[in-house]
Design a protein around this motif. Sequence first.
Motif, short mmCIF file in Angstrom:
data_model
loop_
_atom_site.label_atom_id
_atom_site.label_comp_id
_atom_site.label_asym_id
_atom_site.label_seq_id
_atom_site.Cartn_x
_atom_site.Cartn_y
_atom_site.Cartn_z
N PRO A 1 85.72 63.00 125.37
CA PRO A 1 84.91 62.61 126.53
C PRO A 1 83.44 62.38 126.17
CG PRO A 1 86.37 64.41 127.11
CD PRO A 1 86.45 64.26 125.63
N HIS A 2 82.89 63.22 125.28
CA HIS A 2 81.49 63.05 124.87
C HIS A 2 81.32 61.75 124.08
CE1 HIS A 2 80.65 67.21 126.03
NE2 HIS A 2 81.79 67.53 125.47
N TRP A 3 82.31 61.45 123.24
CA TRP A 3 82.27 60.22 122.44
C TRP A 3 82.36 58.99 123.34
CZ3 TRP A 3 86.56 56.82 121.38
CH2 TRP A 3 86.29 55.86 120.43
N LEU A 4 83.24 59.03 124.32
CA LEU A 4 83.37 57.90 125.25
C LEU A 4 82.08 57.68 126.03
CD1 LEU A 4 86.97 58.51 126.64
CD2 LEU A 4 86.25 56.68 125.11
N VAL B 1 89.05 56.06 118.24
CA VAL B 1 89.36 57.31 118.92
C VAL B 1 90.17 58.24 118.02
CG1 VAL B 1 91.49 56.46 119.99
CG2 VAL B 1 90.22 58.32 121.08
N GLN B 2 90.97 57.68 117.11
CA GLN B 2 91.77 58.52 116.21
C GLN B 2 90.91 59.24 115.18
OE1 GLN B 2 94.61 56.16 113.98
NE2 GLN B 2 93.17 54.48 113.77
N ALA B 3 89.65 58.85 115.06
CA ALA B 3 88.74 59.52 114.12
C ALA B 3 87.95 60.63 114.78
CB ALA B 3 87.78 58.49 113.51
N VAL B 4 88.10 60.81 116.10
CA VAL B 4 87.33 61.83 116.81
C VAL B 4 88.06 63.16 116.69
CG1 VAL B 4 86.30 62.52 119.00
CG2 VAL B 4 86.51 60.09 118.44
N THR B 5 87.45 64.11 115.99
CA THR B 5 88.01 65.45 115.86
C THR B 5 86.91 66.47 116.08
OG1 THR B 5 87.63 65.45 113.47
CG2 THR B 5 89.80 64.74 114.22
N PRO B 6 87.19 67.57 116.78
CA PRO B 6 88.41 67.86 117.53
C PRO B 6 88.52 66.97 118.77
CG PRO B 6 86.79 69.53 118.00
CD PRO B 6 86.19 68.67 116.93
#
Length: 447
Positions: free
Chosen positions: A197-200, A187-192
Amino acid sequence: MVDDADPVYYVISDLHIGGDEQLGEIDFLDELLAFLERLETTDENAELVINGDLFGLWEFTEIDGLAKFDFLTERYPDLFEQLRATGESIPITLLPGNHDNELAAYEEYVERFADYNVDLVRSRSITRSVGDRTIWFEHGHQQDPNNRFEDFGNPYETPLGYFYNTHVTSRAGRLSGRGRYNWLKDVQAVTPTERVPHWLLSKYFYREMNPLLRYAAIPFLLAFNISVVIAVLAGLDVAGVWTMPVESADAVLARLGLVGEAVHFVLVINAVIAGVILLAAVPVYFVLRDVRKTVDRFGIFETDLTVDPDEPYEDAAREVFAEHPETAIFCYGHTHRPSITEVDGRLLVNTGTWLKRLHRRDVVTGVLPPVFYPSYQLCAVRIAAEPAGIAVEYEEIVKPSPHTEEVTLTERFLTLGREPSPALPDRAVVPVEATPLAPDASGQTSE
């Protein structure tokens, strides 16, 4: 004129080492040790600048104060011993970032790092001389309203980003091992952060959902686009606007007998379902748009976690260039996006991150979650004087992409031809003729 003894600067940032449970796993430890070993034996007049967020101190929620440093040295002894060895050969300078802001808060950290030959500078920024110019280094979080410290170095100040990392990122580190595979820690690599929510949803659908449910849903969702087209054509036929497509399809299906009737029945059912969904979507769309306008009028989302990744830093660089005309390069990190931007004849340089990067790709067709391709862009920025000016180039530290293990066959099939191919910025030079003033005699100041 360039002398062999002119300094050469290697800059890295945003390694985010440490954190609760799964966040403590360093995917790039071997590459980092090899990089430090190479600097240990270099013949250059080099200095390593670690431009913030070397550690993820925010992500420790069960350890306080200097106990975090003790934990780090115990968990990563090879890293600290290599820092000690490299620091005997070349200077190593460490600036605090927002995730390791505590380094700026306590004098004791300076002494602890000095034992490993690392010079911790408890300042927002530093400058270094290169040729007849200077380089401005800062981590960059002070330009981010969600992570800015009004009282720099105050250990009790907690900007908005602090709560996100202690409640979301750290929690993800503690829970990640419970998944079908260890993915939540990324999750710390998800930017912005607005993409979380889309990644989850993507990871749930492609990794955590029961396979039987997933493979049953994919054909229906893929066919939804076709159903929408059929529903629109059926509506045009009923209205008498355009009857040719429906009449042609009915004629073809009539020749197929029972098979044609079965296909016609399925198409009608799909068209009815899609039509109902479309009809319901129209008022929902207008309601949501009106709600959004109302929210924007009241400015409720003005402190959203996502900020412009470029504009604040371009503005900050212009201010530094105006106040310190001898500055050739504004070098920062924080946003995890390696980039070089020309600003007023000088260079704005972002040092990227050593964390995994995630690249969003929408699927080829159908109403399905996007796919997030992982990659590594490990790099060190090298800044040095040369006859033409001040050169900036990215030295890539090669690490294979993990997408073959982390992206499923289904995800690859649905994004066929859309795989990312990230590349580091090309070499850039601030030309000699752009030199307006010489730096101060020391060439090494901090603010």
